[in-house]
Design a protein around this motif. Structure first.
Motif, PDB file in Angstrom:
ATOM      1  N   VAL A 122      -5.577  -6.101   9.146  1.00 16.79           N
ATOM      2  CA  VAL A 122      -4.845  -7.058   8.324  1.00 16.79           C
ATOM      3  C   VAL A 122      -5.552  -7.245   6.994  1.00 16.79           C
ATOM      4  O   VAL A 122      -6.747  -7.520   6.945  1.00 16.79           O
ATOM      5  CB  VAL A 122      -4.719  -8.427   9.041  1.00 16.79           C
ATOM      6  N   SER A 123      -4.797  -7.065   5.916  1.00 22.44           N
ATOM      7  CA  SER A 123      -5.309  -7.381   4.582  1.00 22.44           C
ATOM      8  C   SER A 123      -4.127  -7.786   3.706  1.00 22.44           C
ATOM      9  O   SER A 123      -2.984  -7.848   4.160  1.00 22.44           O
ATOM     10  CB  SER A 123      -6.083  -6.202   3.990  1.00 22.44           C
ATOM     11  N   PHE A 124      -4.408  -8.051   2.451  1.00 22.33           N
ATOM     12  CA  PHE A 124      -3.397  -8.520   1.506  1.00 22.33           C
ATOM     13  C   PHE A 124      -2.214  -7.544   1.468  1.00 22.33           C
ATOM     14  O   PHE A 124      -2.387  -6.338   1.412  1.00 22.33           O
ATOM     15  CB  PHE A 124      -4.026  -8.635   0.108  1.00 22.33           C
ATOM     16  N   GLY A 125      -1.003  -8.085   1.517  1.00 23.18           N
ATOM     17  CA  GLY A 125       0.205  -7.275   1.435  1.00 23.18           C
ATOM     18  C   GLY A 125       0.730  -6.797   2.778  1.00 23.18           C
ATOM     19  O   GLY A 125       1.802  -6.198   2.846  1.00 23.18           O
ATOM     20  N   ARG A 180       4.476 -11.815   5.856  1.00 20.80           N
ATOM     21  CA  ARG A 180       3.674 -10.981   4.962  1.00 20.80           C
ATOM     22  C   ARG A 180       2.677 -11.852   4.219  1.00 20.80           C
ATOM     23  O   ARG A 180       3.015 -12.951   3.765  1.00 20.80           O
ATOM     24  CB  ARG A 180       4.582 -10.272   3.955  1.00 20.80           C
ATOM     25  N   ILE A 181       1.467 -11.367   4.059  1.00 20.98           N
ATOM     26  CA  ILE A 181       0.431 -12.092   3.324  1.00 20.98           C
ATOM     27  C   ILE A 181       0.510 -11.695   1.850  1.00 20.98           C
ATOM     28  O   ILE A 181       0.381 -10.520   1.516  1.00 20.98           O
ATOM     29  CB  ILE A 181      -0.972 -11.784   3.889  1.00 20.98           C
ATOM     30  N   TYR A 210       2.464  -1.867   6.571  1.00 21.52           N
ATOM     31  CA  TYR A 210       2.357  -1.935   5.100  1.00 21.52           C
ATOM     32  C   TYR A 210       3.543  -1.230   4.469  1.00 21.52           C
ATOM     33  O   TYR A 210       4.017  -0.213   4.983  1.00 21.52           O
ATOM     34  CB  TYR A 210       1.055  -1.278   4.613  1.00 21.52           C
ATOM     35  N   GLN A 211       3.995  -1.763   3.336  1.00 24.58           N
ATOM     36  CA  GLN A 211       5.009  -1.061   2.551  1.00 24.58           C
ATOM     37  C   GLN A 211       4.270  -0.030   1.720  1.00 24.58           C
ATOM     38  O   GLN A 211       3.336  -0.348   1.008  1.00 24.58           O
ATOM     39  CB  GLN A 211       5.775  -2.017   1.655  1.00 24.58           C
TER      40      GLN A 211
END
Length: 154
Positions: A81-84, A101-102, A152-153
């Motif tokens: 898990v990370s940004f986006g 979504r973050i 992720y996109q």
């Protein structure tokens, strides 16, 4: 920080305000001013106010566009898990399951399925992997969420 999708939306909003709304309101102000006495001209006052709002938003958007750091997907993010990230989590005790979504604060208003990177949930989930549990501390107590999926996109 902002996702590339969020950054594109900011640029589109700026472009729309600059090329469509501002010229239209400017024309309305000019037309209303040409009618004469401005002191009792509601069209003039309303559109002048709207023009100030547009200009204020344009300044803000320009500052965002110039200063935000766009975080693009990188293969090293995969699996954690990370940004986006889009994350699906489950709270077994309460029977809740959520997908969100973050993102950064500027993107929150565009989608109800987004959470702030500064939220307790996002902070608890960062760097976790599928199958990990995250303890989210809130004023109502601690909640344990299991990570079911990370996407992720690209």
């Amino acid at each position: 920080m902002i996702t590339s999708e969020g950054f594109e939306k900011l640029k589109e909003e700026h472009d729309h305000l600059w090329r469509v709304e501002r010229p239209d309101v400017t024309n309305k102000v000019s037309w209303a001013a040409s009618l004469g006495d401005r002191s009792e001209n509601a069209d003039y006052h309303y559109n002048k106010k709207r023009l100030r709002e547009i200009d204020s938003r344009l300044r803000y958007l320009r500052q965002c566009i110039d200063n935000f750091k766009v975080i693009e997907y990188h293969p090293s993010q995969e699996g954690k898990v990370s940004f986006g990230a889009w994350i699906e989590v489950k709270n077994e005790a309460k029977g809740f399951q959520r997908r969100f979504r973050i993102v950064g604060y500027e993107e929150l208003k565009t989608n109800k399925d987004y959470i702030s990177m500064d939220s307790p949930m996002a902070k608890a989930l960062l760097d976790k992997k599928v199958g990990d549990e995250a303890i989210v501390k809130t004023q109502m107590g601690d909640f344990i969420w299991e990570i079911l999926e990370i996407e992720y996109q690209k």
